[in-house]
Design an enzyme around this catalytic site. Structure first.
Site, short mmCIF file in Angstrom:
data_model
loop_
_atom_site.label_atom_id
_atom_site.label_comp_id
_atom_site.label_asym_id
_atom_site.label_seq_id
_atom_site.Cartn_x
_atom_site.Cartn_y
_atom_site.Cartn_z
N ASP A 123 0.86 -1.17 0.00
CA ASP A 123 0.00 0.00 0.00
C ASP A 123 0.91 1.23 0.00
O ASP A 123 1.58 1.51 0.98
CB ASP A 123 -0.88 -0.02 1.25
CG ASP A 123 -1.84 1.16 1.33
OD1 ASP A 123 -1.69 2.13 0.56
OD2 ASP A 123 -2.75 1.13 2.19
N HIS A 124 0.89 1.99 -1.11
CA HIS A 124 1.82 3.11 -1.25
C HIS A 124 1.50 4.26 -0.29
O HIS A 124 2.32 5.16 -0.10
CB HIS A 124 1.80 3.62 -2.69
CG HIS A 124 3.13 4.08 -3.18
ND1 HIS A 124 4.02 4.80 -2.40
CD2 HIS A 124 3.75 3.91 -4.38
CE1 HIS A 124 5.11 5.07 -3.09
NE2 HIS A 124 4.98 4.53 -4.30
N ARG A 125 0.34 4.24 0.32
CA ARG A 125 0.05 5.27 1.31
C ARG A 125 0.88 5.07 2.58
O ARG A 125 1.15 6.01 3.31
CB ARG A 125 -1.44 5.24 1.68
CG ARG A 125 -2.39 5.55 0.52
CD ARG A 125 -3.83 5.33 0.93
NE ARG A 125 -4.07 3.95 1.36
CZ ARG A 125 -5.25 3.49 1.81
NH1 ARG A 125 -6.28 4.32 1.86
NH2 ARG A 125 -5.39 2.24 2.18
#
Length: 439
Positions: free
Chosen positions: A411-413
């Protein structure tokens, strides 16, 4: 003073749940933490534990019945309190059992565990205002049907009045509806009118949708499939995935596993090594051991890891907690226990919640490489392929080694590219030096 036992929220978004069975009877003493009731969800039958000690004074929702989350399902009398002294006012809301509180127009939202049941085990047969034609004159008939059956029947426009239930007290359950699936291909006799005007559909197109060709098998959606569809659609549409891949030499790991399993009854699997190595990498790179929330990131001090388990009709992801503090043997036993109970539909409530990372292993099916979809709110999932003999370069010379391909979905967040690369390198190092997994 008597205490009210309320229907728990088994997962985020859950609105109702059904009682599978009571594990205690009226008059039984109950201790805090003791399982007292099995609650049915679309993915599992979850044991719910008493939050305080007492004596079971009254059961408000019988087996096979259902109730809204937060509504009373039982009453516990305090120590020394006579059961006959338990006041009816101990429950500040009656069990939801009438159309006034569980009307047909009430929406049901799918939870993380699937679509849960409308609250009433007994529903008065009546039309919802402005949506269904009024029933013919005569005495109202009570229809005993499971919440899922009522929802599926409403979606397909099926009339349940002619079905004979095989559930408790003659209740119509899902298997009864599935045995009646031939009706799904017939136009509903009393279709519900839409709440707002809809564009006209040509009759031919409507017939094509409602009556598939003779060579097409119609398989009704189960609650589990709907839950999987909802959750994974949510994940792919709201979680910014990116993927990193690593090819890992596992010759030493396989040799160590063979030595460990000599004379063992409960054998250690490659997946046990994988889960333990995932936990070790999360301890080494703690920034990756986190999840995203709208308010803040939550970073964890221990590695709670979900393991994907295939079950009839879908999959579940029970969580093994504190993997970083367990020995390899303890990890193996914990995973085996959860797999067994997941396939029997006997997972506990807490085992379906929490964690920051998942592992999905399809190597045992011969799949060499794949990418998995993140299971929210987790920040990553590791897809594990099969170990295969492959060409490798050793000291500048070509040789044959056993190679496993793993793919990290992140998850790039929460996890940036460099952080994901650091975590994957730490995991790879543990797998290629398996003794480091044991210490």
């Amino acid at each position: 003073m008597a205490a009210v036992v309320r229907m728990p929220a088994l997962a985020a978004g859950a609105t109702e749940a059904a009682i599978q069975s009571w594990l205690v009877s009226v008059g039984d003493e109950v201790s805090a933490g003791q399982p007292i009731v099995e609650i049915e969800t679309e993915k599992a039958v979850v044991e719910y534990e008493a939050e305080e000690a007492g004596v079971l004074a009254r059961i408000l929702v019988d087996e096979g019945g259902s109730a809204e989350v937060g509504s009373p399902i039982a009453v516990l009398a305090a120590a020394g309190e006579e059961l006959s002294d338990v006041d009816e006012s101990a429950t500040d809301a009656p069990p939801a059992q009438t159309p006034a509180t569980t009307g047909a127009g009430m929406g049901t939202e799918s939870s993380e565990d699937g679509t849960l049941a409308p609250p009433s085990p007994v529903t008065e047969v009546e039309a919802a205002p402005d949506t269904e034609p009024a029933p013919p004159p005569g005495p109202a008939r009570r229809l005993f049907a499971s919440p899922l059956v009522r929802r599926l029947a409403a979606e397909r426009g099926l009339d349940l009045s002619g079905l004979v239930g095989t559930g408790p007290n003659g209740r119509i359950v899902r298997r009864d509806l599935e045995a009646h699936t031939a009706l799904a291909a017939e136009p509903p006799s009393t279709p519900a009118a839409p709440a707002v005007p809809a564009p006209a559909v040509p009759p031919a197109a409507a017939r094509t949708e409602e009556a598939p060709a003779a060579d097409v098998e119609v398989i009704p959606h189960t609650g589990m499939r709907r839950a999987i569809a909802r959750r994974l659609t949510e994940s792919t549409s709201t979680v910014p995935h990116f993927f990193l891949r690593s090819r890992i030499r596992v010759d030493e790991l396989l040799a160590l596993r063979a030595r460990i399993n000599e004379g063992r009854t409960n054998r250690i699997s490659v997946n046990d090594f994988v889960v333990k190595a995932v936990a070790a990498a999360l301890r080494e790179v703690p920034e990756a051991n986190a999840i995203w929330t709208d308010q803040a990131m939550h970073r964890f001090s221990h590695a709670d890891i979900a393991v994907a388990v295939s079950v009839p009709g879908g999959l579940v992801t029970p969580v093994v907690r504190g993997v970083d503090r367990m020995s390899l043997g303890e990890v193996s036993a914990a995973i085996a226990d959860r797999v067994e109970r997941a396939r029997a539909g006997r997972l506990k409530q807490g085992e379906l919640e929490g964690g920051s990372f998942s592992v999905s292993n399809l190597g045992m099916f011969g799949t060499e490489e794949f990418a998995a979809i993140i299971n929210p709110p987790h920040a990553g999932i590791l897809a594990v392929g099969a170990a295969r003999p492959s060409p490798v370069v050793v000291d500048g010379e070509l040789a044959v080694g056993t190679v496993m391909t793993v793919t990290l979905s992140a998850d790039h967040r929460v996890i940036d590219g460099a952080l994901a690369a650091r975590w994957l390198a730490a995991f790879t190092a543990r797998m290629e030096n398996p003794l480091s997994i044991l210490v």
